[in-house]
Design a protein around this motif. Structure first.
Motif, PDB file in Angstrom:
ATOM      1  N   TYR A 148       0.816  -1.099   0.153  1.00  0.00           N
ATOM      2  CA  TYR A 148       0.038  -0.129   0.013  1.00  0.00           C
ATOM      3  C   TYR A 148       0.812   1.262   0.064  1.00  0.00           C
ATOM      4  N   ALA A 149       0.539   2.264  -0.224  1.00  0.00           N
ATOM      5  CA  ALA A 149       0.725   3.520  -0.359  1.00  0.00           C
ATOM      6  C   ALA A 149      -0.199   4.582  -0.119  1.00  0.00           C
ATOM      7  N   PHE A 150       0.031   5.691   0.684  1.00  0.00           N
ATOM      8  CA  PHE A 150      -1.176   6.578   1.196  1.00  0.00           C
ATOM      9  C   PHE A 150      -0.374   7.884   1.186  1.00  0.00           C
ATOM     10  N   ASN A 160       4.158  16.356   0.387  1.00  0.00           N
ATOM     11  CA  ASN A 160       5.040  15.710  -0.787  1.00  0.00           C
ATOM     12  C   ASN A 160       5.714  14.484  -0.165  1.00  0.00           C
ATOM     13  N   THR A 161       5.012  13.703   0.875  1.00  0.00           N
ATOM     14  CA  THR A 161       5.486  12.517   1.392  1.00  0.00           C
ATOM     15  C   THR A 161       4.570  11.451   1.074  1.00  0.00           C
ATOM     16  N   ILE A 162       4.731  10.164   0.827  1.00  0.00           N
ATOM     17  CA  ILE A 162       3.898   9.008   0.778  1.00  0.00           C
ATOM     18  C   ILE A 162       4.446   7.979   1.725  1.00  0.00           C
ATOM     19  N   VAL A 212      11.284   7.265   1.485  1.00  0.00           N
ATOM     20  CA  VAL A 212      11.223   7.663   2.808  1.00  0.00           C
ATOM     21  C   VAL A 212      12.431   7.328   3.635  1.00  0.00           C
ATOM     22  N   ASN A 213      13.243   6.456   3.627  1.00  0.00           N
ATOM     23  CA  ASN A 213      14.452   6.116   4.334  1.00  0.00           C
ATOM     24  C   ASN A 213      15.458   6.838   3.950  1.00  0.00           C
ATOM     25  N   ASN A 217      15.514   9.474   8.841  1.00  0.00           N
ATOM     26  CA  ASN A 217      15.821   8.740   9.855  1.00  0.00           C
ATOM     27  C   ASN A 217      17.621   8.459  10.044  1.00  0.00           C
ATOM     28  N   GLY A 218      18.077   9.817   9.782  1.00  0.00           N
ATOM     29  CA  GLY A 218      19.352   9.798   9.967  1.00  0.00           C
ATOM     30  C   GLY A 218      20.255   9.179   8.915  1.00  0.00           C
ATOM     31  N   GLN A 219      19.757   8.411   8.179  1.00  0.00           N
ATOM     32  CA  GLN A 219      20.617   7.669   7.340  1.00  0.00           C
ATOM     33  C   GLN A 219      21.236   8.498   6.099  1.00  0.00           C
ATOM     34  N   THR A 220      22.307   7.983   5.400  1.00  0.00           N
ATOM     35  CA  THR A 220      22.739   8.733   4.371  1.00  0.00           C
ATOM     36  C   THR A 220      22.040   8.578   2.956  1.00  0.00           C
TER      37      THR A 220
END
Length: 249
Positions: A148-150, A160-162, A212-213, A217-220
């Protein structure tokens, strides 16, 4: 021991080569519907945040199940619109986009729809203000993987985020996961909130999940998993689409 010093470090950040970016859904939305495929080029992080739209591309969407092709029309710079009616669950669709000497392709099969039963909101005080969480209510089909995507729209502003979900831990259950709002300033007191639920293939879920990731979440930071062949970025997917509207008091 309370003193500190600062040093300016100049980092040599190199811009990558420009790449074609393709974004588009084929949906089962009822009525006379035209779907738009948007084509642009990536821009350097040192450049302005204005999209670099690709004009003059040749874009064809084909229903491989029925063997019918639809050559799109460029209705505005970089926006290519189909001329046919909605997609059909179970049908497989192919995108072919020719940009100069390059050809990009993608194929997607539309999954069966899942009913979007209802939508409710929880409001609570936190950090000196009011926060909102919107929870879509739907029954996940048991015994099969679902993706799913919302997307949230508050009044006239489309966020602008899903949010991308799978049913790894909720197979056959009623959904209880909320959608978080990342901009509480959009609420004015009397608000109309629209939530769109997409049923997608795993490839589309992977794109938005990694997107999103990659941006939180502080990731590169990294490019999300593209569904387009030919070294393009972006996604093309055949999805079912359902909406619920909530009028907030």
């Amino acid at each position: 021991m309370l003193a500190s010093c600062e040093k300016v470090i100049n980092v040599d950040l190199k811009n990558s080569d420009k790449r074609v970016v393709i974004q588009g859904f084929i949906t089962d939305e009822s009525g006379t519907v035209n779907h738009t495929i948007m084509i642009s080029r990536s821009v350097a992080f040192s450049a302005s945040n204005e999209p670099d739209f690709v004009q003059g591309a040749f874009v064809v969407v084909t229903d491989l199940t029925e063997g019918k092709s639809d050559t799109t029309l460029e209705v505005s710079p970089g926006n290519y619109q189909t001329q046919r009616t909605p997609g059909v669950p179970g049908h497989t669709y192919q995108l072919v986009a020719k940009v100069g000497d390059e050809t990009f392709t993608s194929t997607s099969t539309m999954p069966d729809p899942v009913p979007f039963d209802s939508l409710y909101v929880d409001s609570f005080s936190a950090f000196g203000g009011v926060l909102h969480q919107f929870t879509p209510v739907f029954q996940d089909p048991a015994g099969q993987p679902n993706y799913y995507a919302f997307q949230l729209q508050i009044n006239d502003t489309l966020l602008n985020t899903i949010d991308a979900w799978d049913d790894q831990y909720s197979d056959g259950k009623i959904n209880s996961r909320p959608l978080n709002v990342n901009d509480e300033d959009l609420f004015s007191g009397k608000d109309t909130v629209t939530v769109t639920m997409y049923c997608t293939e795993k490839a589309i879920y992977n794109f938005f999940y990694t997107l999103v990731n990659a941006t939180g979440n502080g990731q590169t930071p990294a490019n999300p998993l593209s569904t387009i062949s030919g070294n393009a970025l972006g996604y093309f997917g055949a999805v079912t689409m359902r909406r619920r509207v909530l009028i907030m008091p």
